[in-house]
Write an enzyme that holds these catalytic residues in place. Structure first.
Site, PDB file in Angstrom:
ATOM      1  N   TYR A 112       0.842  -1.209   0.000  1.00  0.00           N
ATOM      2  CA  TYR A 112       0.000   0.000   0.000  1.00  0.00           C
ATOM      3  C   TYR A 112       0.871   1.250   0.000  1.00  0.00           C
ATOM      4  CZ  TYR A 112      -2.990   3.764   1.743  1.00  0.00           C
ATOM      5  OH  TYR A 112      -3.644   4.962   1.888  1.00  0.00           O
ATOM      6  N   GLU A 200      -4.078   7.266  -3.519  1.00  0.00           N
ATOM      7  CA  GLU A 200      -3.862   5.940  -2.932  1.00  0.00           C
ATOM      8  C   GLU A 200      -3.546   4.922  -4.027  1.00  0.00           C
ATOM      9  OE1 GLU A 200      -6.287   5.125   1.173  1.00  0.00           O
ATOM     10  OE2 GLU A 200      -7.357   4.807  -0.703  1.00  0.00           O
TER      11      GLU A 200
END
Length: 393
Positions: A112, A200
Site C-alpha cells: 500500500y 492511494e
C-alpha cells in the site's frame, strides 16, 4: 472531486508511474476489442473491472479475472450495467456504465502507498504499508504500527532518502529499491501538480520478475483548485454523483446527502457539524450537510431550500443561522420566498441569532407561514426531532 480508476492511471502514466496495460470500454463490443488486443499482445489473462466512484468493487462482484476471450465476454456482460453495491455505495448501489479491461499481473506481493494532508501536522504525509489489498482504515484500527509514515516539509518537498526509507520499510528487494524511489517520486509529483487531496495505490504490487505496478489507483482533487486545471475539470462524471449534490454545486452550495430525515441548512462548516451532532443527541438523524456559506444571497438561500425539500426522505427542516456576513433578515426573506414557491408541507424549525435577528424574526412572523422558532440550539433540535416524528406518524 473524484475520478475513475482508469482516469487516475492515465494521469500516473504521464508522471512515469508504472500501470498495467489496459483501456476503458463503454460497451460490450469495446470491452471485447480491448481484451482481444491484450491477449494478442501476450497477456495471460485480463481483469474486467467496474468503474464507479466507490471502493470494495471486488467484494461486490465488480472485478473478475478472465483467462480466455469467452470468459472476458461473460464477465463484461455480467458487470456492465449492473447495480454494484459496496460498503461505500450505500444500499442502492451504483450503476456500472463503463469497464476497465487490463492485463493480469504476475503478482508476488500486495502493498500500500498513499499521500494525504495531515491537518494536525500541517504537512503532507506519505504512507506505506505491507498490508496491501486491505482497507487502510482497517489496518490503522487493528495494527497502526503497520503503517509507515514520512512527513514532507513543504519547503523542500518529498526527498529520495524518504522514498528509500519507505521502500526499506516495505521490505522490498535490493533490485527493487531504485524502481520504488522513482515510483514514489512520480506519485508525489502527480499529487502536488494536480492539486490532489488524496492519492492511494492499493494494491501497490511487486511481480515475480521484480517489477512494480500501481494495480489500483484512487485520486481525489481539491475542488477549490479545479479552476487551475481545466483538463482535470473535464474528468468529472456527474452520473457518479448524487443529483442533489450536483444541483447544489451549480449555486456554490456545500451539500452532502446523508441517510436521515431532518434536513439542515446552516452557515459555516463548523456550525453545520455541530448542528448535525445536536440533532443526533436529541434522538434524530440528519438528512444532509448543507453549508450556505457566510456570503450567501437570497437567491442561493431559495435554491438551498428547494434542494433540501427535493429529498423525498426529509420529514422536517432545521435552519440554524448565526448571522455575521450573512444577515439574518436576508436568510429569512430567502426562506419565506422559497417556502412559498415550493408549497412546503414539512415542519420548518429555525434558530436565528446575529446581525439583524429581530428584522429576520419579524419577516418570518409576518409571512403568514407556520414556522417553528427555537430559542437555543438545543431547544430547536428537540423541536425539529419531535416535528419529524410527528410528520412520520
Amino acid at each position: 472531486m473524484k475520478i475513475h480508476e482508469y482516469q487516475a492511471k492515465d494521469i500516473l502514466a504521464k508522471y512515469g508511474v508504472a500501470v498495467p496495460r489496459g483501456e476503458v470500454a463503454n460497451t460490450l463490443d469495446e470491452a471485447l476489442d480491448v481484451a482481444k488486443k491484450l491477449f494478442a499482445n501476450g497477456a495471460k489473462g485480463v481483469v474486467v473491472k467496474a468503474q464507479i466512484h466507490a471502493g470494495g468493487r471486488g467484494k461486490g462482484g465488480g472485478v473478475k479475472v478472465a483467462r480466455t476471450i469467452d470468459q472476458a465476454e461473460q464477465f463484461a456482460k455480467q458487470i456492465l450495467g449492473m447495480q454494484l453495491i459496496t460498503h461505500q455505495t450505500g444500499p442502492l448501489g451504483q450503476k456500472v456504465q463503463r469497464l476497465l479491461i487490463e492485463e493480469t499481473a504476475n503478482i508476488d506481493r500486495e502493498l500500500y502507498l498513499g499521500i494525504v494532508l495531515d491537518r494536525a501536522a500541517a504537512k503532507l504525509v506519505f504512507m506505506a504499508s505491507q498490508a496491501g489489498g486491505m482497507e487502510i482504515e482497517e489496518v490503522a484500527a487493528k495494527d497502526p504500527d503497520a503503517i509507515h509514515k514520512v512527513y514532507i516539509d513543504p519547503a523542500v518537498g518529498f526527498q529520495p532518502y524518504q522514498a528509500r526509507q519507505l521502500a526499506f520499510a516495505l521490505g522490498l528487494q535490493p533490485t527493487q529499491i531504485n524502481q520504488a524511489v522513482a515510483f514514489m517520486l512520480g506519485l508525489y509529483k502527480a499529487y502536488v501538480e494536480t492539486d490532489a487531496s488524496l492519492l492511494e495505490i492499493n494494491p501497490f504490487i511487486t511481480t515475480k520478475d521484480d517489477k512494480l505496478f500501481a494495480l489500483d489507483c484512487k485520486i481525489n482533487f481539491d475542488d477549490n483548485a479545479i479552476f487551475r486545471h481545466k483538463d482535470l475539470k473535464e474528468l468529472r462524471d456527474i452520473a457518479e454523483e448524487d443529483p442533489l449534490e450536483v444541483e447544489a454545486s451549480k449555486y456554490a452550495l456545500n451539500y452532502i446527502k446523508l441517510d436521515g430525515n431532518i434536513a439542515c441548512m446552516v452557515n459555516g462548516a463548523g456550525l453545520a457539524m455541530a448542528t448535525m451532532d445536536i440533532i443526533k443527541y436529541a434522538g434524530g438523524s440528519p438528512a444532509n450537510f448543507l453549508d450556505v456559506g457566510g456570503g450567501a444571497n437570497q437567491q442561493q438561500i431559495e435554491h438551498a431550500f428547494e434542494i433540501l425539500l427535493s429529498d423525498k426522505g426529509v420529514q422536517a427542516v432545521f435552519i440554524n443561522i448565526f448571522g455575521g456576513i450573512l444577515r439574518v433578515d436576508t436568510l429569512a426573506q430567502g426562506v419565506v420566498e422559497a417556502a412559498k414557491k415550493t408549497n412546503v408541507k414539512v415542519p420548518v424549525v429555525l434558530r436565528l441569532e446575529g446581525t439583524n435577528v429581530e428584522e429576520g424574526r419579524k419577516i418570518l412572523k409576518d409571512s403568514g407561514l407556520n414556522f417553528i422558532i427555537g430559542e437555543t440550539m438545543q431547544d430547536a433540535a428537540q423541536k425539529v426531532v419531535a416535528a419529524a416524528k410527528g410528520a412520520k406518524s
